[in-house]
Design a protein around this motif. Structure first.
Motif, PDB file in Angstrom:
ATOM      1  N   CYS A  79     -23.193  18.756 -39.553  1.00 51.09           N
ATOM      2  CA  CYS A  79     -24.601  19.112 -39.587  1.00 51.09           C
ATOM      3  C   CYS A  79     -24.249  20.453 -40.574  1.00 51.09           C
ATOM      4  CB  CYS A  79     -24.324  19.796 -38.207  1.00 51.09           C
ATOM      5  SG  CYS A  79     -26.760  20.769 -37.610  1.00 51.09           S
ATOM      6  N   LYS A  80     -25.390  20.294 -41.495  1.00 50.22           N
ATOM      7  CA  LYS A  80     -25.364  21.023 -42.905  1.00 50.22           C
ATOM      8  C   LYS A  80     -27.344  21.074 -43.428  1.00 50.22           C
ATOM      9  CE  LYS A  80     -21.599  21.838 -44.347  1.00 50.22           C
ATOM     10  NZ  LYS A  80     -21.159  24.298 -44.378  1.00 50.22           N
ATOM     11  N   PRO A  81     -27.526  22.417 -43.968  1.00 53.97           N
ATOM     12  CA  PRO A  81     -28.692  22.095 -44.364  1.00 53.97           C
ATOM     13  C   PRO A  81     -29.118  21.097 -44.737  1.00 53.97           C
ATOM     14  CG  PRO A  81     -27.465  24.437 -44.470  1.00 53.97           C
ATOM     15  CD  PRO A  81     -27.519  23.596 -44.415  1.00 53.97           C
ATOM     16  N   VAL A  82     -30.566  21.045 -45.573  1.00 57.72           N
ATOM     17  CA  VAL A  82     -30.846  19.622 -45.556  1.00 57.72           C
ATOM     18  C   VAL A  82     -30.495  19.722 -47.649  1.00 57.72           C
ATOM     19  CG1 VAL A  82     -32.809  20.695 -46.903  1.00 57.72           C
ATOM     20  CG2 VAL A  82     -33.369  18.216 -45.887  1.00 57.72           C
ATOM     21  N   LYS A  83     -30.613  20.392 -48.359  1.00 57.32           N
ATOM     22  CA  LYS A  83     -30.359  20.332 -49.012  1.00 57.32           C
ATOM     23  C   LYS A  83     -28.532  19.808 -49.426  1.00 57.32           C
ATOM     24  CE  LYS A  83     -27.986  24.907 -49.754  1.00 57.32           C
ATOM     25  NZ  LYS A  83     -27.830  26.607 -50.524  1.00 57.32           N
ATOM     26  N   ARG A 104      -5.276   6.600 -45.671  1.00 51.91           N
ATOM     27  CA  ARG A 104      -6.135   7.219 -45.262  1.00 51.91           C
ATOM     28  C   ARG A 104      -6.836   8.237 -45.386  1.00 51.91           C
ATOM     29  NH1 ARG A 104      -7.290   6.152 -38.853  1.00 51.91           N
ATOM     30  NH2 ARG A 104      -5.684   7.363 -38.612  1.00 51.91           N
ATOM     31  N   ILE A 105      -8.448   8.874 -46.085  1.00 54.91           N
ATOM     32  CA  ILE A 105      -8.744   9.562 -46.566  1.00 54.91           C
ATOM     33  C   ILE A 105     -10.297  10.391 -45.715  1.00 54.91           C
ATOM     34  CG2 ILE A 105      -9.616  11.151 -48.423  1.00 54.91           C
ATOM     35  CD1 ILE A 105      -8.049   9.848 -50.749  1.00 54.91           C
ATOM     36  N   THR A 106      -9.967  11.067 -45.492  1.00 58.06           N
ATOM     37  CA  THR A 106     -11.533  11.702 -44.595  1.00 58.06           C
ATOM     38  C   THR A 106     -12.069  12.557 -45.407  1.00 58.06           C
ATOM     39  OG1 THR A 106     -10.367  11.442 -42.487  1.00 58.06           O
ATOM     40  CG2 THR A 106     -12.399  12.847 -42.407  1.00 58.06           C
ATOM     41  N   LEU A 107     -13.200  12.031 -45.501  1.00 55.31           N
ATOM     42  CA  LEU A 107     -14.436  13.446 -45.923  1.00 55.31           C
ATOM     43  C   LEU A 107     -15.857  13.837 -45.263  1.00 55.31           C
ATOM     44  CD1 LEU A 107     -14.915  10.701 -48.938  1.00 55.31           C
ATOM     45  CD2 LEU A 107     -13.262  12.564 -49.350  1.00 55.31           C
ATOM     46  N   TRP A 108     -16.055  14.725 -45.807  1.00 52.57           N
ATOM     47  CA  TRP A 108     -17.148  14.855 -44.774  1.00 52.57           C
ATOM     48  C   TRP A 108     -18.845  15.010 -45.862  1.00 52.57           C
ATOM     49  CZ3 TRP A 108     -12.676  15.987 -43.621  1.00 52.57           C
ATOM     50  CH2 TRP A 108     -11.832  16.509 -42.695  1.00 52.57           C
ATOM     51  N   ARG A 109     -19.739  14.714 -44.780  1.00 51.77           N
ATOM     52  CA  ARG A 109     -20.750  14.098 -45.097  1.00 51.77           C
ATOM     53  C   ARG A 109     -22.091  15.076 -44.870  1.00 51.77           C
ATOM     54  NH1 ARG A 109     -22.967   8.387 -44.438  1.00 51.77           N
ATOM     55  NH2 ARG A 109     -22.665   8.657 -42.513  1.00 51.77           N
ATOM     56  N   GLY A 110     -22.895  15.607 -45.532  1.00 52.74           N
ATOM     57  CA  GLY A 110     -23.976  15.914 -44.778  1.00 52.74           C
ATOM     58  C   GLY A 110     -24.691  15.382 -44.220  1.00 52.74           C
ATOM     59  N   ILE A 111     -26.087  16.162 -43.330  1.00 50.48           N
ATOM     60  CA  ILE A 111     -26.629  15.490 -42.462  1.00 50.48           C
ATOM     61  C   ILE A 111     -27.855  16.373 -42.505  1.00 50.48           C
ATOM     62  CG2 ILE A 111     -25.636  13.350 -41.318  1.00 50.48           C
ATOM     63  CD1 ILE A 111     -25.129  15.025 -39.078  1.00 50.48           C
ATOM     64  N   ARG A 112     -28.816  15.280 -42.062  1.00 51.31           N
ATOM     65  CA  ARG A 112     -30.071  16.389 -41.454  1.00 51.31           C
ATOM     66  C   ARG A 112     -29.978  17.691 -40.853  1.00 51.31           C
ATOM     67  NH1 ARG A 112     -32.838  11.844 -42.802  1.00 51.31           N
ATOM     68  NH2 ARG A 112     -34.604  11.722 -44.477  1.00 51.31           N
ATOM     69  N   GLN A 113     -30.675  18.388 -41.121  1.00 52.24           N
ATOM     70  CA  GLN A 113     -30.685  19.322 -40.169  1.00 52.24           C
ATOM     71  C   GLN A 113     -32.055  20.128 -39.135  1.00 52.24           C
ATOM     72  OE1 GLN A 113     -29.724  23.883 -40.915  1.00 52.24           O
ATOM     73  NE2 GLN A 113     -27.891  23.924 -39.403  1.00 52.24           N
ATOM     74  N   THR A 114     -32.356  20.198 -38.005  1.00 51.52           N
ATOM     75  CA  THR A 114     -33.211  20.342 -37.489  1.00 51.52           C
ATOM     76  C   THR A 114     -34.005  21.655 -37.698  1.00 51.52           C
ATOM     77  OG1 THR A 114     -32.606  20.169 -35.300  1.00 51.52           O
ATOM     78  CG2 THR A 114     -33.235  18.168 -35.793  1.00 51.52           C
ATOM     79  N   ALA A 115     -35.287  22.021 -37.204  1.00 58.72           N
ATOM     80  CA  ALA A 115     -34.949  23.815 -37.649  1.00 58.72           C
ATOM     81  C   ALA A 115     -34.676  24.412 -36.681  1.00 58.72           C
ATOM     82  CB  ALA A 115     -36.830  23.585 -36.603  1.00 58.72           C
ATOM     83  N   GLY A 117     -31.441  24.565 -36.507  1.00 56.42           N
ATOM     84  CA  GLY A 117     -30.321  24.349 -37.504  1.00 56.42           C
ATOM     85  C   GLY A 117     -29.616  24.032 -35.828  1.00 56.42           C
ATOM     86  N   MET A 118     -29.368  22.912 -34.531  1.00 55.34           N
ATOM     87  CA  MET A 118     -28.629  22.933 -33.921  1.00 55.34           C
ATOM     88  C   MET A 118     -28.380  21.587 -33.724  1.00 55.34           C
ATOM     89  SD  MET A 118     -27.311  25.328 -32.744  1.00 55.34           S
ATOM     90  CE  MET A 118     -26.986  25.461 -31.197  1.00 55.34           C
ATOM     91  N   ILE A 119     -29.514  20.452 -34.028  1.00 57.13           N
ATOM     92  CA  ILE A 119     -29.492  19.446 -34.024  1.00 57.13           C
ATOM     93  C   ILE A 119     -29.589  18.385 -34.724  1.00 57.13           C
ATOM     94  CG2 ILE A 119     -29.964  17.875 -32.549  1.00 57.13           C
ATOM     95  CD1 ILE A 119     -31.722  19.308 -30.116  1.00 57.13           C
ATOM     96  N   CYS A 120     -28.483  17.800 -35.318  1.00 59.82           N
ATOM     97  CA  CYS A 120     -28.683  16.731 -36.647  1.00 59.82           C
ATOM     98  C   CYS A 120     -29.725  15.017 -36.581  1.00 59.82           C
ATOM     99  CB  CYS A 120     -27.464  16.520 -36.881  1.00 59.82           C
ATOM    100  SG  CYS A 120     -26.568  18.191 -38.073  1.00 59.82           S
ATOM    101  N   GLY A 121     -29.858  14.827 -37.442  1.00 56.61           N
ATOM    102  CA  GLY A 121     -30.322  13.371 -37.893  1.00 56.61           C
ATOM    103  C   GLY A 121     -29.820  12.278 -38.393  1.00 56.61           C
ATOM    104  N   GLU A 122     -29.044  11.975 -37.732  1.00 55.35           N
ATOM    105  CA  GLU A 122     -28.005   9.749 -38.354  1.00 55.35           C
ATOM    106  C   GLU A 122     -28.774   9.998 -40.222  1.00 55.35           C
ATOM    107  OE1 GLU A 122     -25.107  10.328 -37.785  1.00 55.35           O
ATOM    108  OE2 GLU A 122     -24.923  11.025 -36.184  1.00 55.35           O
ATOM    109  N   LEU A 123     -27.747  10.616 -40.982  1.00 56.01           N
ATOM    110  CA  LEU A 123     -27.875  10.100 -42.277  1.00 56.01           C
ATOM    111  C   LEU A 123     -27.570   8.836 -42.372  1.00 56.01           C
ATOM    112  CD1 LEU A 123     -27.957  10.307 -45.681  1.00 56.01           C
ATOM    113  CD2 LEU A 123     -26.194  10.642 -45.728  1.00 56.01           C
TER     114      LEU A 123
END
Length: 225
Positions: A79-83, A104-115, A117-123
């Protein structure tokens, strides 16, 4: 007696001079500039977090593949800011440094943050889904046979983190199929995907090996101890 002692002294001095000459020659031939050793076979250097930070997912994957790392890339959402939407974010990647090419290699990807700041919409991700297989499921000691026409050769080899050693040399991909098969019983082999390993410990496939103009091809069957 005095004459013999004189001869011995002359021989001793001559031996010392020869020894010093050899030592001087060895020093002159010593390594002047250190060359880096060859990279360990079957390994790759995972790109740093700095190299991948802020990159789009497909770009980050290409950077990892270009570094020679062929293992499964696992994508986890954070969960990250929209930018940061859809971009690789910290901490990434995991693991770091020199690893097996099939690790195996793990990457973290930013997804949408709601107003709030707690719940994220899936990308949405249109990337083909790869099966998550821990390469260590193939680890162990194997006994088997290689059977070119009219011949049989016993094989004993080990697998550790995707690397095959001893009588068989090569690398296993996450799907259990060899991505490289360099030799069988020290004979160079041309087959890159000659053997298939199962999680239950069976091995099968055909390999082609040659040396000095003589080519031998035949099936390999093996079982994990």
């Amino acid at each position: 007696m005095a004459g013999q002692r004189q001869v011995f002294r002359i021989l001793a001095v001559a031996s010392m001079i020869a020894a010093l000459s050899l030592g001087s020659g060895a020093g002159a031939g010593a390594v002047v500039s250190a060359e880096p050793g060859p990279e360990r076979a079957g390994t790759c250097t995972v790109p740093s977090a700095k190299d991948l930070q802020g990159k789009k997912l497909h770009v980050a994957k290409k950077i990892i593949r270009d570094a020679g790392c062929r293992g499964i890339i696992i994508v986890r959402n954070k969960c990250k800011p929209v930018k940061y939407f859809g971009l690789v974010v910290d901490p990434s990647p995991k693991p770091r440094g020199i690893v097996s090419v099939n690790h195996r290699i793990t990457l973290w990807r930013g997804i949408r943050q709601t107003a709030d700041g707690m719940i994220c919409g899936e990308l949405p991700d249109n990337t083909p889904v790869e099966p998550v297989v821990d390469i260590s499921v193939y680890d162990g000691v194997y006994n088997g046979m290689w059977k070119p026409p009219n011949r049989e050769y016993r094989l004993l080899f080990t697998v550790s983190d995707g690397l095959i050693s001893r009588d068989v040399q090569g690398i296993i991909g996450p799907d259990g199929v060899t991505t490289a098969l360099t030799s069988v019983l020290t004979l160079p082999c041309s087959s890159t995907a000659g053997l298939t390993f199962t999680e239950s410990g069976q091995v099968s496939g055909d390999v082609v090996c040659s040396l000095g103009g003589t080519t031998m091809a035949g099936p390999v069957v093996a079982q994990r101890n």
